[in-house]
Design an enzyme around this catalytic site. Structure first.
Site, short mmCIF file in Angstrom:
data_model
loop_
_atom_site.label_atom_id
_atom_site.label_comp_id
_atom_site.label_asym_id
_atom_site.label_seq_id
_atom_site.Cartn_x
_atom_site.Cartn_y
_atom_site.Cartn_z
N ASP A 1 42.95 46.31 43.81
CA ASP A 1 43.42 45.56 42.63
C ASP A 1 44.31 44.59 43.04
O ASP A 1 45.41 45.05 43.15
CB ASP A 1 43.64 46.32 41.47
CG ASP A 1 43.88 45.50 40.17
OD1 ASP A 1 44.51 44.59 40.15
OD2 ASP A 1 43.17 46.01 39.18
N HIS A 2 44.12 43.43 43.42
CA HIS A 2 45.29 42.49 44.10
C HIS A 2 46.38 42.40 42.98
O HIS A 2 47.56 42.09 43.54
CB HIS A 2 44.63 41.10 44.50
CG HIS A 2 44.37 40.31 43.15
ND1 HIS A 2 43.48 40.07 42.53
CD2 HIS A 2 45.17 39.24 42.91
CE1 HIS A 2 43.57 39.11 41.67
NE2 HIS A 2 44.78 38.57 41.98
N LYS B 1 40.89 32.42 30.13
CA LYS B 1 40.65 31.14 31.08
C LYS B 1 41.06 29.79 30.14
O LYS B 1 40.85 29.81 29.05
CB LYS B 1 39.52 30.76 31.78
CG LYS B 1 39.59 31.98 32.65
CD LYS B 1 38.39 31.94 33.66
CE LYS B 1 38.29 33.13 34.47
NZ LYS B 1 39.24 33.42 35.58
N ALA C 1 32.74 38.16 56.24
CA ALA C 1 33.63 37.30 56.98
C ALA C 1 33.94 35.98 56.71
O ALA C 1 34.53 35.11 56.72
CB ALA C 1 34.17 37.76 58.34
N HIS D 1 43.18 44.38 36.24
CA HIS D 1 44.55 44.09 36.25
C HIS D 1 45.26 44.29 34.86
O HIS D 1 46.34 44.97 35.08
CB HIS D 1 44.32 42.49 36.58
CG HIS D 1 43.47 41.75 37.39
ND1 HIS D 1 43.35 42.57 38.71
CD2 HIS D 1 42.92 40.89 37.64
CE1 HIS D 1 42.50 41.89 39.59
NE2 HIS D 1 42.38 40.90 38.88
N LYS E 1 37.17 44.53 43.91
CA LYS E 1 36.28 44.52 42.76
C LYS E 1 35.37 43.41 42.54
O LYS E 1 35.49 42.69 43.49
CB LYS E 1 37.47 44.13 41.46
CG LYS E 1 37.99 42.63 41.56
CD LYS E 1 38.91 42.46 40.24
CE LYS E 1 38.02 42.07 39.01
NZ LYS E 1 38.03 40.59 39.14
N ARG F 1 26.45 37.25 58.66
CA ARG F 1 24.82 37.10 59.06
C ARG F 1 24.88 35.71 59.77
O ARG F 1 23.91 35.61 60.58
CB ARG F 1 24.43 36.81 57.78
CG ARG F 1 24.07 37.95 56.93
CD ARG F 1 22.88 37.88 56.12
NE ARG F 1 23.02 39.07 54.83
CZ ARG F 1 23.83 39.07 53.68
NH1 ARG F 1 24.58 37.73 53.34
NH2 ARG F 1 23.67 40.02 53.15
N ASP G 1 36.34 41.35 33.79
CA ASP G 1 36.76 40.64 34.93
C ASP G 1 38.36 41.03 35.04
O ASP G 1 38.75 40.77 36.07
CB ASP G 1 36.60 39.08 34.90
CG ASP G 1 36.98 38.29 36.27
OD1 ASP G 1 36.69 38.73 37.27
OD2 ASP G 1 37.66 37.36 35.80
N GLU H 1 45.47 31.88 32.24
CA GLU H 1 45.11 31.16 33.38
C GLU H 1 44.78 29.66 32.77
O GLU H 1 44.04 29.55 31.83
CB GLU H 1 43.79 31.48 34.12
CG GLU H 1 43.98 33.13 34.61
CD GLU H 1 42.72 33.31 35.33
OE1 GLU H 1 42.62 33.21 36.57
OE2 GLU H 1 42.04 34.04 34.62
N ASP I 1 34.31 33.42 50.97
CA ASP I 1 35.40 32.72 50.32
C ASP I 1 36.88 33.70 50.41
O ASP I 1 37.75 33.05 50.69
CB ASP I 1 35.13 32.72 48.79
CG ASP I 1 36.04 31.72 47.91
OD1 ASP I 1 36.42 30.66 48.63
OD2 ASP I 1 36.35 32.47 47.01
N LYS J 1 51.17 42.21 43.75
CA LYS J 1 51.90 41.43 43.37
C LYS J 1 53.36 42.08 43.15
O LYS J 1 53.65 43.08 43.07
CB LYS J 1 51.67 40.91 41.89
CG LYS J 1 50.42 39.85 42.12
CD LYS J 1 50.01 39.19 40.80
CE LYS J 1 48.58 38.64 40.76
NZ LYS J 1 48.53 37.25 41.01
C1 BG6 Z 1 40.37 37.90 39.59
C2 BG6 Z 1 39.40 37.37 38.68
O1 BG6 Z 1 40.26 39.16 39.76
O2 BG6 Z 1 41.67 37.51 39.19
C3 BG6 Z 1 39.58 35.68 38.33
O3 BG6 Z 1 38.12 37.82 39.09
C4 BG6 Z 1 40.96 35.44 37.95
O4 BG6 Z 1 38.64 35.51 37.33
C5 BG6 Z 1 41.75 36.01 39.08
O5 BG6 Z 1 40.93 34.04 38.13
C6 BG6 Z 1 43.51 35.91 38.77
O6 BG6 Z 1 44.14 36.23 39.54
P1 BG6 Z 1 45.69 35.58 40.02
O7 BG6 Z 1 46.18 36.07 41.14
O8 BG6 Z 1 45.35 34.23 40.23
O9 BG6 Z 1 46.30 35.76 38.73
#
Ligand code: BG6
Length: 512
Positions: free
Chosen positions: A185-186, A348, A17, A248, A156, A50, A243, A224, A20, A190
């Site tokens: 998987d965020h 990137k 917790a 994603h 992940k 910790r 990554d 990005e 980041d 979305k």
């Molecule tokens: C993460 C990656 O899963 O997704 C990062 O580890 C990447 O490297 C990020 O920057 C991108 O997510 P988003 O939501 O900003 O498109």
């Protein structure tokens, strides 16, 4: 206040917790949910870390994370209640004895908050701790799932290849069955990814055309502007292929390409996604040589500022061969998609931040308006805008008003997040709420992970065998030149993200 449907009392326990993710994503998401009354009434959060801290300290950190000023909260607001029920528990994840104390601590919270032994364990820690934590939770009777439920959420990276993912999975499933493992998987949280199925399956307009008879090609771009920032150490061992592409990008692909599920429950949806991954044509060594691009940003400039190249970033080797850009041409060998190229690219330090899917429809037979002077017959395009703008853009041809019989591409643009008063929830809000509700539709099932890794492993193995070096691209450009060649070979070209298409005409442009 009524509980949100399906929400049952529970304690959310966040391991890691102080990291980041918790500060940047989890606290703000939880506080937004709390503010909207979307957390269970009987709910508590335990931040596990910790370092030595107190409840007051973590509550202060959560306020900072949620951008809440002193004195801003109303005494009865959901956020106040959330903060009052946020506790800190200090332990070393390797210390088996500490789990007994954690168990007693959680049991006391059950008495105070009426949370009935239900738990969501969120492992916001490095994957090497997944096994230890899961094992010790299980050993101390905190994952039995009898009389009360316990779920585990993992972030992940889920492994760095198929073999390591299998090992992680075995560790987790020993303690928690597949049904209780929530792999985040965020991207699935979305808004537009959730919208994809609706767009496809709730519209007569699109679904009949959604196949190789009418679709010429599909492009998926996630670009990005950021570099690797402070994550050089991690990124060196991963690269864009693992990554972004393994998770994603392939998840996006499955939602674009899947068949209609028989129902909207988690397994029906995920069954269809898995079928897409199973139908991916495996890439041979020759295919990888021809159909993939491995790039890395060099020095360049972005938004008028100079930026360093990847090899000059912190904790990156000066002769690193890690990919910060990857493009792949792939095929789905099933009835619907036979022969349609899917081009996926992510990188990137590209000129803009964007996430887009472009469906390019086949052209009309070359009669009537084709080849006539004045006429610019663009293809029909459907662009699904994932970020930063959320919405749909449709391009078709129409007659330009006037005396000249000119046909020109026009667009219909729906911007979802421009609608007044509509503020899309952050991905983590949706995902946390779903996990508390026990809905795993937006989490990846093990077989999805497994097939995705098999596909990606072939590429990374082939890169090794081929001795593939990264191709440098200047930061602020659209990636290596061979990414353009990849499409040009098939008579295609990358379409600029929607936000770059400022001019009305021609709508179709080359990146060059
Ligand atoms: C993460 C990656 O899963 O997704 C990062 O580890 C990447 O490297 C990020 O920057 C991108 O997510 P988003 O939501 O900003 O498109």
């Amino acid at each position: 206040m009524m509980d949100f449907p399906g929400m049952e009392p529970c304690v959310l326990v966040i391991f890691g917790a102080t990291g980041d993710l918790t500060q940047r994503k989890l606290y703000p998401a939880l506080m937004n949910l709390a503010a909207q009354g979307l957390l269970p009434r009987q709910f508590a959060t335990v931040a596990v870390g910790r370092r030595e801290k107190t409840d007051a300290i973590v509550r202060g950190e959560a306020k900072v994370a949620g951008n809440i000023m002193e004195g801003e909260l109303r005494p009865k607001s959901g956020v106040t209640a959330f903060l009052r029920r946020l506790h800190y528990f200090q332990m070393d994840f390797d210390d088996a004895a500490a789990y007994q104390d954690l168990k007693a601590f959680l049991a006391r919270l059950d008495e105070v908050h009426g949370t009935r032994g239900n738990r969501v364990f969120f492992l916001a820690v490095a994957p090497e701790y997944f096994g230890t934590i899961a094992h010790d939770l299980h050993r101390h009777g905190m994952a039995t799932n009898t009389g009360a439920w316990q779920r585990v959420v993992v972030e992940k990276p889920f492994g760095s290849d198929l073999a390591s993912a299998r090992k992680l999975n075995a560790d987790l499933t020993d303690a928690f069955g597949e049904q209780r493992i929530y792999r985040i998987d965020h991207y699935l949280g979305k808004e537009m990814l959730q919208n994809l199925m609706v767009i496809r399956f709730a519209n007569t307009l699109f679904e009949p055309l959604w196949n190789s008879r009418y679709i010429e090609e599909v492009q998926i771009t996630v670009s990005e502007t950021v570099g690797v920032e402070t994550r050089g150490g991690y990124y060196e061992s991963v690269g864009a292929l693992r990554d972004m592409m393994q998770n994603h990008m392939l998840q996006l692909l499955t939602l674009i390409a899947m068949e209609p599920p028989v129902a909207l429950d988690a397994d029906s949806v995920r069954d269809e996604k898995v079928k897409v991954l199973r139908s991916l044509r495996p890439l041979t060594l020759d295919d990888v040589a021809r159909q993939t691009v491995k790039g890395q940003y060099g020095p360049g400039s972005l938004n008028g500022a100079s930026v360093v190249g990847y090899r000059d970033e912190g904790r990156v080797s000066p002769d690193s061969n890690t990919d910060t850009y990857v493009a792949v041409e792939l095929y789905i060998d099933n009835f619907r998609w036979s022969g349609v190229p899917f081009y996926l690219r992510t990188g990137k330090r590209l000129p803009v931040r964007s996430g887009e899917v472009v469906i390019r429809f086949r052209e009309q037979p070359g009669v009537l308006y084709f080849g006539q002077k004045h006429n610019i017959l663009g293809p029909n395009l459907l662009v699904i805008k994932i970020q930063p703008e959320e919405g749909i853009y449709l391009q078709f041809n129409a007659r330009q008003p006037g005396t000249q019989s000119t046909i020109t591409p026009v667009k219909m643009d729906y911007c979802q997040n421009c609608l007044q008063g509509l503020n899309s929830p952050e991905a983590y809000e949706r995902l946390l709420a779903d996990c508390i509700r026990g809905d795993s539709t937006l989490f990846t099932r093990w077989d999805e992970v497994e097939y995705a890794w098999s596909f990606i492993d072939r590429i990374s193995l082939a890169w090794d065998q081929l001795g593939r070096e990264v191709e440098l691209y200047p930061a602020g450009s659209w990636g290596p030149v061979s990414a353009d060649a990849l499409l040009n070979r098939n008579g295609h070209r990358w379409l600029l993200p929607f936000q770059c298409l400022l001019s009305e005409r021609p709508v179709l442009e080359n990146n060059a």
